[in-house]
Write an enzyme that holds these catalytic residues in place. Structure first.
Site, PDB file in Angstrom:
ATOM      1  N   GLN A  12      73.284 -29.494 -47.003  1.00 46.42           N
ATOM      2  CA  GLN A  12      73.137 -29.051 -48.395  1.00 46.42           C
ATOM      3  C   GLN A  12      74.470 -28.997 -49.125  1.00 46.42           C
ATOM      4  OE1 GLN A  12      70.172 -25.656 -48.899  1.00 46.42           O
ATOM      5  NE2 GLN A  12      70.665 -25.460 -46.740  1.00 46.42           N
ATOM      6  N   TYR A  99      83.461 -22.981 -44.327  1.00 44.70           N
ATOM      7  CA  TYR A  99      82.426 -22.097 -44.866  1.00 44.70           C
ATOM      8  C   TYR A  99      81.864 -21.197 -43.774  1.00 44.70           C
ATOM      9  CZ  TYR A  99      82.826 -25.284 -48.742  1.00 44.70           C
ATOM     10  OH  TYR A  99      83.330 -26.038 -49.768  1.00 44.70           O
ATOM     11  N   TYR A 125      73.967 -16.405 -34.189  1.00 39.96           N
ATOM     12  CA  TYR A 125      74.537 -17.228 -35.258  1.00 39.96           C
ATOM     13  C   TYR A 125      75.742 -16.536 -35.893  1.00 39.96           C
ATOM     14  CZ  TYR A 125      74.965 -19.257 -39.932  1.00 39.96           C
ATOM     15  OH  TYR A 125      75.451 -19.813 -41.086  1.00 39.96           O
ATOM     16  N   TRP A 150      72.630 -17.005 -48.115  1.00 37.85           N
ATOM     17  CA  TRP A 150      71.299 -17.433 -48.541  1.00 37.85           C
ATOM     18  C   TRP A 150      71.366 -18.781 -49.275  1.00 37.85           C
ATOM     19  CZ3 TRP A 150      67.771 -12.834 -50.402  1.00 37.85           C
ATOM     20  CH2 TRP A 150      67.793 -11.813 -49.458  1.00 37.85           C
TER      21      TRP A 150
END
Length: 304
Positions: A12, A99, A125, A150
């Protein structure tokens, strides 16, 4: 021309970064076929062959629940690989942008989390992402670690696309309403990353020193907050008002939304109840004001 290596090109954020960072230099994008993040030799080989002056690591193991049963693979990609990228960046005299996630926190704080709050991840995670942060910091390369939350977009696997798919299959959707966060559009992350690089003078001789001077962790999420239920309601409202044939997100029928608790929707990985991050530091350092999540969602579902 400046050379930028973007990892996770099919993800993404990676997809959006390729378009945004093309304004700043030559973008070389790597996916799993070009760079296997679970293989240290593959990482080193790709970085040395491309010889970038900036690495932007948008690749990650993001299957939060699956990480509970595959912690070694998640650790290799999220924990070990970032450290190797940092080592290679340092070897080349390059900088690194990486990130990370709100899931490095346990979600028990009543207020938005700041970069100074102590991480306490409650799932595999989150633990592997925290390991990756610390691996980068240990190398001492000029770096920015950007914590998002999110993340969604018009491609890939994310909450937006899952809700739209389920809306076509079911009459009723039961969505958790006691976890809060800031849904953040992948394109907004890419735009903000480009803005930060421009602020630091990317492409100019002083960039690496500027990046070194601002090195550290920054929260980078949409402004505002909502619950997963609130996010789903907003998605369905946009889909209901979209015109069929004009929008890929249009729905002819909208399901009934029901509120449930975290306990009523057990998952292999525990989620933080509070995932809201404060953007005050990134605004102060780079003059960057992130858009409210509602505006970004409107833009995303309007642009496709």
């Amino acid at each position: 021309m400046s050379r930028i290596l973007v990892t996770g090109k099919n993800g993404q954020v990676g997809f959006e970064l390729q378009r945004r960072l093309a304004r700043l230099g030559q973008v070389m994008a790597a996916g799993r076929d070009e760079m296997n993040l679970a293989d240290p030799d593959s990482i080193r080989r790709t970085v040395r062959e491309t010889a970038p002056d900036l690495i932007v690591n948008a690749a990650a193991y993001t299957a939060v629940d699956q990480a509970e049963s595959e912690p070694e693979m998640a650790l290799a990609i999220n924990g070990v690989a970032p450290g190797i990228l940092a080592e290679e960046a340092k070897r080349l005299g390059a900088a690194l942008i990486h990130y990370s996630t709100d899931y490095v926190f346990d979600g028990t704080k009543a207020a938005p989390y700041t970069e100074d709050d102590e991480p306490r991840p409650i799932n595999a995670y989150g633990r592997t992402k925290l390991t990756g942060e610390r691996a980068i910091q240990a190398v001492g390369v000029p770096h920015l670690i950007l914590r998002a939350s999110w993340v969604y977009g018009a491609r890939g696997k994310n909450f937006l696309l899952t809700i739209l798919r389920l809306a076509k299959e079911r009459e009723t959707l039961s969505i958790v309403d006691d976890q809060v966060g800031a849904p953040t559009w992948s394109r907004a992350i890419a735009e903000a990353t480009g803005g930060i690089l421009e602020h630091l003078g990317y492409g100019k001789p002083a960039f690496r020193d500027a990046c070194a001077g601002q090195r550290g962790i920054y929260n980078l999420t949409a402004a505002g907050q909502t619950s997963w239920h609130g996010f789903a309601a907003a998605i369905l409202a946009h889909a209901a008002s979209a015109r069929p044939g004009e929008s890929e997100f249009a729905l002819a029928r909208v399901p009934v939304l029901k509120v449930i608790t975290t306990e009523q929707y057990p998952t292999p990985a525990q989620r933080p109840r509070n995932s809201v991050l404060s953007n005050a530091k990134v605004q102060s350092a780079f003059g960057l004001v992130m858009p409210d999540w509602k505006f970004s969602l409107t833009d995303c579902m309007g642009s496709g």
